[in-house]
Scaffold this active site. Structure first.
Site, PDB file in Angstrom:
ATOM      1  N   CYS A 369       0.799  -1.232   0.000  1.00 46.71           N
ATOM      2  CA  CYS A 369       0.000   0.000   0.000  1.00 46.71           C
ATOM      3  C   CYS A 369       0.832   1.284   0.000  1.00 46.71           C
ATOM      4  O   CYS A 369       0.587   2.159  -0.837  1.00 46.71           O
ATOM      5  CB  CYS A 369      -0.986   0.025   1.159  1.00 46.71           C
ATOM      6  SG  CYS A 369      -1.252  -1.517   1.996  1.00 46.71           S
ATOM      7  N   ARG A 398       6.834 -11.189   5.402  1.00 49.68           N
ATOM      8  CA  ARG A 398       6.269 -11.039   6.747  1.00 49.68           C
ATOM      9  C   ARG A 398       6.919 -12.049   7.660  1.00 49.68           C
ATOM     10  O   ARG A 398       7.191 -13.172   7.259  1.00 49.68           O
ATOM     11  CB  ARG A 398       4.757 -11.254   6.715  1.00 49.68           C
ATOM     12  CG  ARG A 398       4.059 -10.153   5.948  1.00 49.68           C
ATOM     13  CD  ARG A 398       2.562 -10.305   5.983  1.00 49.68           C
ATOM     14  NE  ARG A 398       1.966  -9.336   5.062  1.00 49.68           N
ATOM     15  CZ  ARG A 398       0.678  -9.303   4.742  1.00 49.68           C
ATOM     16  NH1 ARG A 398      -0.147 -10.181   5.284  1.00 49.68           N
ATOM     17  NH2 ARG A 398       0.230  -8.400   3.892  1.00 49.68           N
ATOM     18  N   GLN A 416       1.524 -10.899  -3.400  1.00 53.48           N
ATOM     19  CA  GLN A 416       0.115 -10.526  -3.389  1.00 53.48           C
ATOM     20  C   GLN A 416      -0.280 -10.035  -4.767  1.00 53.48           C
ATOM     21  O   GLN A 416       0.474  -9.294  -5.387  1.00 53.48           O
ATOM     22  CB  GLN A 416      -0.116  -9.377  -2.405  1.00 53.48           C
ATOM     23  CG  GLN A 416      -0.141  -9.792  -0.963  1.00 53.48           C
ATOM     24  CD  GLN A 416      -0.483  -8.601  -0.087  1.00 53.48           C
ATOM     25  OE1 GLN A 416       0.104  -7.530  -0.228  1.00 53.48           O
ATOM     26  NE2 GLN A 416      -1.432  -8.777   0.800  1.00 53.48           N
ATOM     27  N   ASP A 418      -2.011  -7.572  -5.583  1.00 50.71           N
ATOM     28  CA  ASP A 418      -2.506  -6.469  -4.777  1.00 50.71           C
ATOM     29  C   ASP A 418      -2.967  -5.334  -5.664  1.00 50.71           C
ATOM     30  O   ASP A 418      -2.373  -5.090  -6.718  1.00 50.71           O
ATOM     31  CB  ASP A 418      -1.339  -5.981  -3.905  1.00 50.71           C
ATOM     32  CG  ASP A 418      -1.816  -5.378  -2.610  1.00 50.71           C
ATOM     33  OD1 ASP A 418      -3.035  -5.303  -2.405  1.00 50.71           O
ATOM     34  OD2 ASP A 418      -0.950  -4.988  -1.808  1.00 50.71           O
ATOM     35  N   HIS A 420      -4.786  -1.165  -5.294  1.00 43.59           N
ATOM     36  CA  HIS A 420      -5.352  -0.103  -4.476  1.00 43.59           C
ATOM     37  C   HIS A 420      -6.131   0.818  -5.372  1.00 43.59           C
ATOM     38  O   HIS A 420      -5.649   1.223  -6.433  1.00 43.59           O
ATOM     39  CB  HIS A 420      -4.251   0.623  -3.710  1.00 43.59           C
ATOM     40  CG  HIS A 420      -3.582  -0.279  -2.713  1.00 43.59           C
ATOM     41  ND1 HIS A 420      -2.464  -1.014  -3.019  1.00 43.59           N
ATOM     42  CD2 HIS A 420      -3.938  -0.614  -1.445  1.00 43.59           C
ATOM     43  CE1 HIS A 420      -2.144  -1.757  -1.975  1.00 43.59           C
ATOM     44  NE2 HIS A 420      -3.014  -1.541  -1.011  1.00 43.59           N
ATOM     45  N   LYS A 504     -14.660  -4.629   5.569  1.00 39.87           N
ATOM     46  CA  LYS A 504     -14.153  -5.403   4.428  1.00 39.87           C
ATOM     47  C   LYS A 504     -15.099  -6.526   4.049  1.00 39.87           C
ATOM     48  O   LYS A 504     -15.953  -6.939   4.834  1.00 39.87           O
ATOM     49  CB  LYS A 504     -12.786  -5.991   4.770  1.00 39.87           C
ATOM     50  CG  LYS A 504     -12.839  -6.935   5.951  1.00 39.87           C
ATOM     51  CD  LYS A 504     -11.513  -7.657   6.160  1.00 39.87           C
ATOM     52  CE  LYS A 504     -11.609  -8.535   7.399  1.00 39.87           C
ATOM     53  NZ  LYS A 504     -10.526  -9.457   7.570  1.00 39.87           N
ATOM     54  N   HIS A 550      -8.294  -1.409  -0.604  1.00 43.01           N
ATOM     55  CA  HIS A 550      -7.261  -2.429  -0.860  1.00 43.01           C
ATOM     56  C   HIS A 550      -8.003  -3.664  -1.340  1.00 43.01           C
ATOM     57  O   HIS A 550      -9.001  -4.035  -0.746  1.00 43.01           O
ATOM     58  CB  HIS A 550      -6.551  -2.897   0.403  1.00 43.01           C
ATOM     59  CG  HIS A 550      -6.022  -1.841   1.306  1.00 43.01           C
ATOM     60  ND1 HIS A 550      -4.688  -1.668   1.499  1.00 43.01           N
ATOM     61  CD2 HIS A 550      -6.636  -0.928   2.099  1.00 43.01           C
ATOM     62  CE1 HIS A 550      -4.493  -0.706   2.388  1.00 43.01           C
ATOM     63  NE2 HIS A 550      -5.653  -0.235   2.761  1.00 43.01           N
TER      64      HIS A 550
END
Ligand SMILES: [Zn+2]
Ligand SMILES: [Zn+2]
Length: 678
Positions: A369, A398, A416, A418, A420, A504, A550
């Protein structure tokens, strides 16, 4: 109500007035003896406090639930032989009800303890709760149980079951029970009585035959109702989990109401084991994890990498088709950035520790992000630019505790898919709908027909936990709900499960074995736009803060791949298979023709492999079949002459000979439609 009768409310709405002291079994028998025969326990809800369905949860296997009386007003499961003393709702729990399984398994733990004491009278008893997969009982005995002992215990359990001993509650003054357990050296039972009952209490003891155990119940009416039982294995456990305490022997087992259910259960476990992605990953040479490099870090071998390429190509193409821009952001960024984003505060425990370079401290990114936000912020935005949708297949790292990693499913480094989305409040609903459409497309394309959706919202009573204004939260929750409703997707709302930064939607796919996997997620964020002071110039010429979403659809490419391997048991559909077509020339003189076929297949975009080895045709076919190759084409004189191939499919075996052109047309169609048929 008179003092001699009570009213019992049944689930169908019927109300029975019965004498005080009537048991659920008597009521079941009065309804129908057949119902009585399949009933296991009863759920009582005292009428003064009928809860909502939501609060009416199942009992837990915790010690607290096992031993203490709990809240008298709460719904509780009781033995069928429990005398009813007050007005109550009563539901009979039958063998087919999910709640009944725990009851039979805990009852089987009593049967196990009965058997152990009959065979090994010197043994002291701990406790024996039901678990997800069965039950265990903790025993203290100086000599270790052997495999033969376990077999003898299982055989003795069958005897206890055949004796069909009734489970009877006996109550005793607490002090008397304590004294008895202490005299017998039953230090664990004495501990449980001391901990979970109070001075002056009557203590409930369950007896079957001559065996007595302290617990709260409930149990099946008699040992004969435990129809199928199996002793599984033995493990060590310290008393109260403290290694300074005596070591206990924990014997695991499982139990069912019928042999058929037990057989189904073990078949299911076998199927799960066969599909284990770690095993298949090795067999099919898809990926590895290497201790020399570190745990939780994935090496994608050529075949696994090919599948990943197909997955990622599909994902990137879809992103472009759906109005996303692709971006790339660095893997390490300055610690200062993670302070602005707040990760240094609330997420530091999940991050790799900082590394010091000559100019500053840096940290590996745990999320993408902040990177996407920096791209957004790098140039002024007006309402005409919105929505801005940045997508990245971003590698994140992580920290997971060593020992908690699990194949591709729990790792320290992953990718990910991912994205945004930065938009105006008015654009939210359409953006969320587009995300839901996209998520559905992912699941469908990769062969998952069924999924479950959860909407996690805030708990307004716990207001201080959440960033953002009330207004924002209500608007965001409203738009998520409206989006799901507009799509006609059923969902479960889970209060208090939202992240602190926004509500979410989570998608849980259901795999071929009926297991649920959490993968896709669409999350609102009121926190980061404020922390990074994001802006756009509105139609009114004023500066406004955009809303940020996200979303990740595979979730983690690694994890999604792991789920795919298990879902397909390694037999990937044609469009995903790393080698789609295996070519088998019958003998050396067909090598030239098979090379020509391979070239034609590759020109059409297929991934084909020829086996020019010296083995016999059948051995080559078997090798490709073991690799779960969707198509195997065999080529001999006849095929070479007719420009044909002899086709075998993974699912249906030998399909006979067909012209190469016809084969190409058919298989191309399967790839183009991303069919899961083959
Ligand atoms: Zn019990
Ligand atoms: Zn994010």
């Amino acid at each position: 109500m008179s003092s001699q009768t009570i009213s019992v409310h049944l689930p169908d709405g019927a109300i029975r007035e019965v004498p005080v002291g009537t048991t659920p079994l008597e009521i079941a028998n009065a309804i129908s003896p057949r119902l009585a025969a399949v009933s296991v326990v009863a759920r009582l809800t005292p009428l003064a406090t009928v809860p909502t369905a939501e609060e009416n949860g199942a009992e837990t296997a915790s010690d607290e639930a096992m031993y203490s009386a709990g809240d008298a007003a709460a719904p509780r499961l009781v033995d069928l032989s429990t005398p009813l003393r007050e007005d109550t709702q009563l539901a009979l729990i039958r063998e087919s009800d999910p709640e009944a399984l725990k009851v039979v398994r805990h009852s089987a733990a009593h049967v196990m303890a009965t058997a152990v004491l009959e065979l090994f009278p010197e043994t002291k008893l701990g406790h024996g709760p039901a678990t997800e997969q069965g039950f265990f009982y903790d025993f203290y005995r100086e000599k270790a149980f052997t495999a033969d002992d376990l077999a003898a215990i299982e055989a003795k359990m069958a005897e206890v079951i055949a004796r069909d001993e009734k489970f009877v509650v006996e109550s005793q003054p607490r002090e008397q029970a304590l004294a008895q357990f202490e005299r017998d050296g039953d230090f664990m039972k004495a501990h449980f009585v001391a901990k979970f009952t109070h001075e002056g209490d009557q203590v409930g003891l369950y007896r079957n035959g001559s065996f007595v155990d302290f617990c709260r119940g409930p149990h099946v009416p008699s040992t004969g109702r435990v129809k199928a039982v199996k002793v599984l294995n033995l493990a060590g456990a310290y008393w109260l989990g403290d290694e300074k305490n005596p070591q206990l022997q924990r014997i695991y087992g499982t139990a069912f109401f019928s042999q058929k259910e037990m057989d189904t259960h073990f078949k299911h476990l076998e199927e799960i084991a066969k599909r284990d992605h770690r095993l298949l990953g090795k067999q099919l040479d898809l990926f590895s994890i290497q201790e020399v490099a570190g745990s939780g870090l994935i090496f994608w071998h050529p075949k696994g990498a090919m599948i990943r390429k197909v997955m990622e190509d599909w994902m990137r193409d879809e992103c472009l088709r759906r109005g996303y821009s692709l971006v790339y952001t660095p893997h390490v960024m300055r610690r200062e950035l993670w302070k602005i984003s707040g990760h240094e505060g609330f997420y530091a425990g999940n991050m790799y520790t900082p590394m010091e370079l000559d100019d500053a401290e840096y940290r590996l990114k745990p999320m993408n992000c902040p990177g996407h936000i920096l791209i957004y912020k790098n140039s002024p935005k007006s309402y005409r630019d919105l929505p801005v949708r940045y997508a990245e297949l971003g590698n994140v790292y992580r920290y997971e505790r060593s020992g908690t990693m699990h194949g591709l499913l729990r790792v320290r480094g992953f990718t990910q898919d991912d994205a945004h989305i930065f938009c105006t409040p008015g654009q939210i609903e359409d953006e969320v709908i587009a995300c839901i459409d996209f998520a559905e497309a992912v699941l469908k394309t990769f062969g998952f027909a069924e999924f479950k959706v959860e909407l996690s919202t805030w708990d307004p009573a716990d207001r201080k936990t959440y960033a953002g204004s009330d207004e924002n939260w209500l608007a965001a929750i409203g738009s998520l709900e409206r989006a799901l409703n507009r799509k006609g997707i059923p969902f479960k709302t889970i209060k208090g499960e939202a992240a602190f930064y926004g509500p979410k939607i989570d998608f849980k796919l259901v795999d071929v074995l009926g297991r649920l996997w959490q993968l896709s997620t669409v999350q609102f964020d009121f926190n980061l736009p404020a922390r990074f002071e994001l802006e756009y110039v509105g139609e009114d010429g004023e500066r406004h803060q955009p809303v940020m979403v996200h979303r990740a659809l595979f979730g983690s490419v690694e994890r999604f791949f792991g789920v795919l391997i298990e879902h397909y048991a390694g037999a990937f559909p044609l469009w995903l298979a790393p080698v789609q077509i295996g070519l088998v020339p019958i003998s050396e003189r067909h090598h030239a023709y098979s090379a020509q076929v391979k070239a034609e297949l590759e020109a059409a975009g297929f991934r084909a492999e020829v086996d020019n080895g010296n083995e016999k045709m059948n051995a080559k076919i078997r090798d490709f079949a073991n690799q779960k190759t969707p198509y195997i084409l065999v080529m001999g004189d006849k095929e070479a002459e007719a420009h044909a191939v002899s086709v075998r499919t993974r699912a249906k075996g030998d399909q006979g000979s067909m012209p190469l052109a016809a084969f190409l047309e058919k298989s191309l169609e399967l790839v183009k439609t991303r069919s899961t048929e083959l």
